[in-house]
Motif scaffolding. Structure first.
Motif, short mmCIF file in Angstrom:
data_model
loop_
_atom_site.label_atom_id
_atom_site.label_comp_id
_atom_site.label_asym_id
_atom_site.label_seq_id
_atom_site.Cartn_x
_atom_site.Cartn_y
_atom_site.Cartn_z
N ILE A 134 5.65 -0.77 -11.81
CA ILE A 134 5.33 -1.80 -10.84
C ILE A 134 7.21 -2.07 -10.42
O ILE A 134 8.26 -1.82 -10.93
CB ILE A 134 5.59 -3.21 -11.65
CG1 ILE A 134 3.87 -2.91 -12.18
CG2 ILE A 134 5.38 -4.74 -10.58
CD1 ILE A 134 3.52 -4.23 -12.38
N PRO A 144 1.32 -4.00 1.02
CA PRO A 144 0.32 -3.44 0.89
C PRO A 144 -1.10 -3.17 1.67
O PRO A 144 -0.81 -3.44 2.62
CB PRO A 144 0.26 -3.91 -0.13
CG PRO A 144 -0.22 -5.53 0.14
CD PRO A 144 1.67 -5.49 0.64
N GLU A 149 -3.67 -0.73 -6.19
CA GLU A 149 -2.72 -1.39 -4.94
C GLU A 149 -2.34 -2.82 -4.85
O GLU A 149 -3.90 -3.60 -5.30
CB GLU A 149 -3.06 -0.70 -3.32
CG GLU A 149 -1.61 -1.08 -2.69
CD GLU A 149 -1.76 0.05 -1.62
OE1 GLU A 149 -1.47 -0.84 -0.30
OE2 GLU A 149 -2.85 0.91 -1.47
N SER A 150 -1.16 -2.71 -4.67
CA SER A 150 -1.25 -4.49 -4.50
C SER A 150 -1.72 -5.07 -3.11
O SER A 150 -2.32 -4.23 -2.22
CB SER A 150 0.03 -5.21 -4.11
OG SER A 150 1.13 -4.91 -5.80
N GLN A 151 -2.20 -5.97 -2.92
CA GLN A 151 -2.80 -6.65 -1.74
C GLN A 151 -2.27 -7.94 -1.04
O GLN A 151 -1.01 -8.97 -1.86
CB GLN A 151 -4.31 -6.38 -1.41
CG GLN A 151 -4.26 -7.81 -2.82
CD GLN A 151 -5.65 -8.18 -2.93
OE1 GLN A 151 -5.87 -9.67 -2.59
NE2 GLN A 151 -6.32 -7.41 -4.01
N GLU A 183 3.52 -9.58 -1.47
CA GLU A 183 2.07 -9.02 -2.05
C GLU A 183 1.06 -10.34 -2.77
O GLU A 183 2.38 -11.46 -2.91
CB GLU A 183 1.97 -8.39 -3.46
CG GLU A 183 3.37 -8.11 -4.18
CD GLU A 183 3.64 -9.70 -5.09
OE1 GLU A 183 2.30 -10.02 -4.90
OE2 GLU A 183 4.06 -10.55 -5.62
N HIS A 214 -1.80 -9.76 -7.02
CA HIS A 214 -3.58 -9.26 -7.13
C HIS A 214 -3.31 -7.48 -7.18
O HIS A 214 -3.07 -6.94 -5.82
CB HIS A 214 -4.45 -9.91 -6.58
CG HIS A 214 -4.80 -11.32 -7.35
ND1 HIS A 214 -5.03 -12.05 -7.90
CD2 HIS A 214 -4.74 -12.20 -6.25
CE1 HIS A 214 -4.94 -13.29 -8.33
NE2 HIS A 214 -4.74 -13.65 -7.00
N ASP A 215 -3.40 -7.27 -8.10
CA ASP A 215 -3.04 -5.41 -7.91
C ASP A 215 -4.58 -5.08 -8.15
O ASP A 215 -6.15 -5.23 -9.31
CB ASP A 215 -2.92 -4.47 -9.49
CG ASP A 215 -0.92 -5.31 -9.34
OD1 ASP A 215 -0.58 -5.80 -7.76
OD2 ASP A 215 -0.25 -4.94 -9.63
N ARG A 265 1.82 -0.20 -6.45
CA ARG A 265 2.08 -1.92 -7.17
C ARG A 265 3.40 -2.36 -6.84
O ARG A 265 4.37 -2.40 -6.98
CB ARG A 265 2.07 -1.79 -8.78
CG ARG A 265 0.70 -0.82 -9.14
CD ARG A 265 0.16 -1.07 -10.14
NE ARG A 265 -0.05 -2.42 -10.57
CZ ARG A 265 -0.10 -2.85 -12.24
NH1 ARG A 265 -0.65 -1.30 -12.98
NH2 ARG A 265 -1.01 -3.81 -12.44
N SER A 266 3.38 -3.10 -6.20
CA SER A 266 5.37 -3.85 -5.35
C SER A 266 4.88 -5.84 -6.12
O SER A 266 3.61 -6.45 -6.40
CB SER A 266 5.00 -3.92 -4.19
OG SER A 266 4.17 -4.46 -3.46
N ARG A 267 5.84 -6.20 -6.21
CA ARG A 267 6.40 -7.75 -6.13
C ARG A 267 7.32 -7.76 -5.48
O ARG A 267 8.25 -7.51 -5.14
CB ARG A 267 6.88 -7.95 -7.55
CG ARG A 267 6.12 -7.41 -9.11
CD ARG A 267 4.75 -8.73 -8.73
NE ARG A 267 3.85 -7.71 -9.83
CZ ARG A 267 2.20 -7.18 -9.09
NH1 ARG A 267 2.10 -6.17 -8.40
NH2 ARG A 267 1.73 -6.89 -10.49
#
Length: 331
Positions: A125, A169, A208-210, A244, A247-248, A298-300
């Motif tokens: 992540i 994302p 993937e994140s969204q 994001e 949610h992944d 996956r990102s934050r």
């Protein structure tokens, strides 16, 4: 140096048009760079924005329009080097005249591509408050060469401009006013309609994140306001901003969502998704298909949340059922 309220939005389409609407509502003087006069008239009539006809490859137009505007949004594509170079050249000319510029470029989390090809769920992540994590990706990763061009440009400009890179994302959502759809989910849905099944790359296990379109649009405005009141040094230190909703989602789950919706509508025989053979990648994104819908990404968005932004919109499943799927079925 102060930055005024003349804004140029390059590529006011799915993302950019929503940015235009919000900027106009806040009394910014907005101009959209569009390829077609008909689209320009829509911007003028529906959004009360100005427009100019131009092409991304017309570097002179892009540069000259940049020189005339205090704030630049590039939302047309993450991968067009000549237009980015023209923007940077225009910002440099403004700097020589003592004019500061804000530039927000749109990249994408395909830059985090791990070549999973859908075979596994990755646990890596990335956090945007840790630049070293983003800098760890390969220089030739998707979108990365353009991002690095902007980073180098920012270093050359120093305190004479503020440059940031938004990295969204998987984007979903629909604006009935504009009648524009996103990319990945609609393309996968059209593939399913053509081939009779909902597909995914490999085992579909990559995640993937969204982000919903409206949440993303608000994020651009939050970022803009922050840049207007902040020192250039902050963005020289770290220009990256993820966005994001927490949610992944696996690409198999996306395929199941599409399959369920199309089966319920009587368009395909079975809701069960299947692996797309490589021979059919031409109906998706060709050789780039695994990097678009087969990657772990996956990102934050730590930095945006620190600015008070939060995701508020409906889920990807609710949005697809209520908005995207009905529009796609009309096609």
């Amino acid at each position: 140096m102060t930055t005024g309220k003349n804004v140029l939005v390059i590529g006011p389409g799915f993302i950019g048009w929503n940015i235009v609407d919000r900027l106009v509502s806040e009394s910014y003087n907005v101009t959209g760079l569009v390829r077609r006069a008909a689209h320009g008239q829509q911007l003028k009539e529906l959004s009360r924005a100005n427009f100019i006809i131009g092409d991304l490859d017309d570097s002179t137009t892009v540069k000259n329009q940049t020189i005339q505007h205090d704030i630049i949004f590039h939302t047309a594509t993450a991968d067009h080097l000549p237009s980015v170079e023209a923007i940077l050249a225009g910002i440099s000319e403004r700097a020589k005249e003592g004019k500061s510029t804000i530039y927000i470029h749109t990249s994408g989390t395909s830059v985090l591509n791990d070549d999973a090809d859908g075979e596994y769920e990755g646990d890596k992540i990335y956090h945007d408050n840790k630049r070293e994590e983003i800098d760890s990706v390969l220089d030739d990763a998707p979108h990365r060469p353009i991002d690095l061009t902007i980073v180098r440009g920012a270093k050359e400009l120093g305190d004479k401009a503020k440059l940031a890179i938004m990295i969204p994302p998987l984007i979903y959502g629909y604006n009935p006013k504009h009648q524009r759809l996103s990319i990945q989910i609609p393309v996968l849905t059209r593939f399913a309609l053509k081939h009779g099944y909902s597909g995914h790359v490999g085992k579909g296990l990559a995640v993937e994140s969204q982000i919903h379109l409206d949440d993303l649009t608000r994020a651009y405005i939050v970022l803009l306001h922050h840049m207007e009141s902040s020192s250039p040094s902050e963005f020289l230190k770290n220009p990256y901003f993820f966005c994001e909703n927490g949610h992944d989602t696996s690409w198999k789950a996306i395929a199941e969502m599409i399959g369920k919706g199309l089966h319920k509508a009587g368009k395909i025989e079975s809701p069960e998704p299947r692996t797309v053979p490589k021979s059919d990648y031409a109906d998706l994104w060709g050789e780039y298909t695994p990097a678009v819908v087969g990657l772990n990404s996956r990102s934050r968005a730590v930095r945006l949340r620190a600015l008070g932004w939060e995701a508020k919109e409906i889920s990807v499943g609710d949005s697809f059922e209520r908005f995207e799927l009905p529009e796609l079925l009309k096609e």
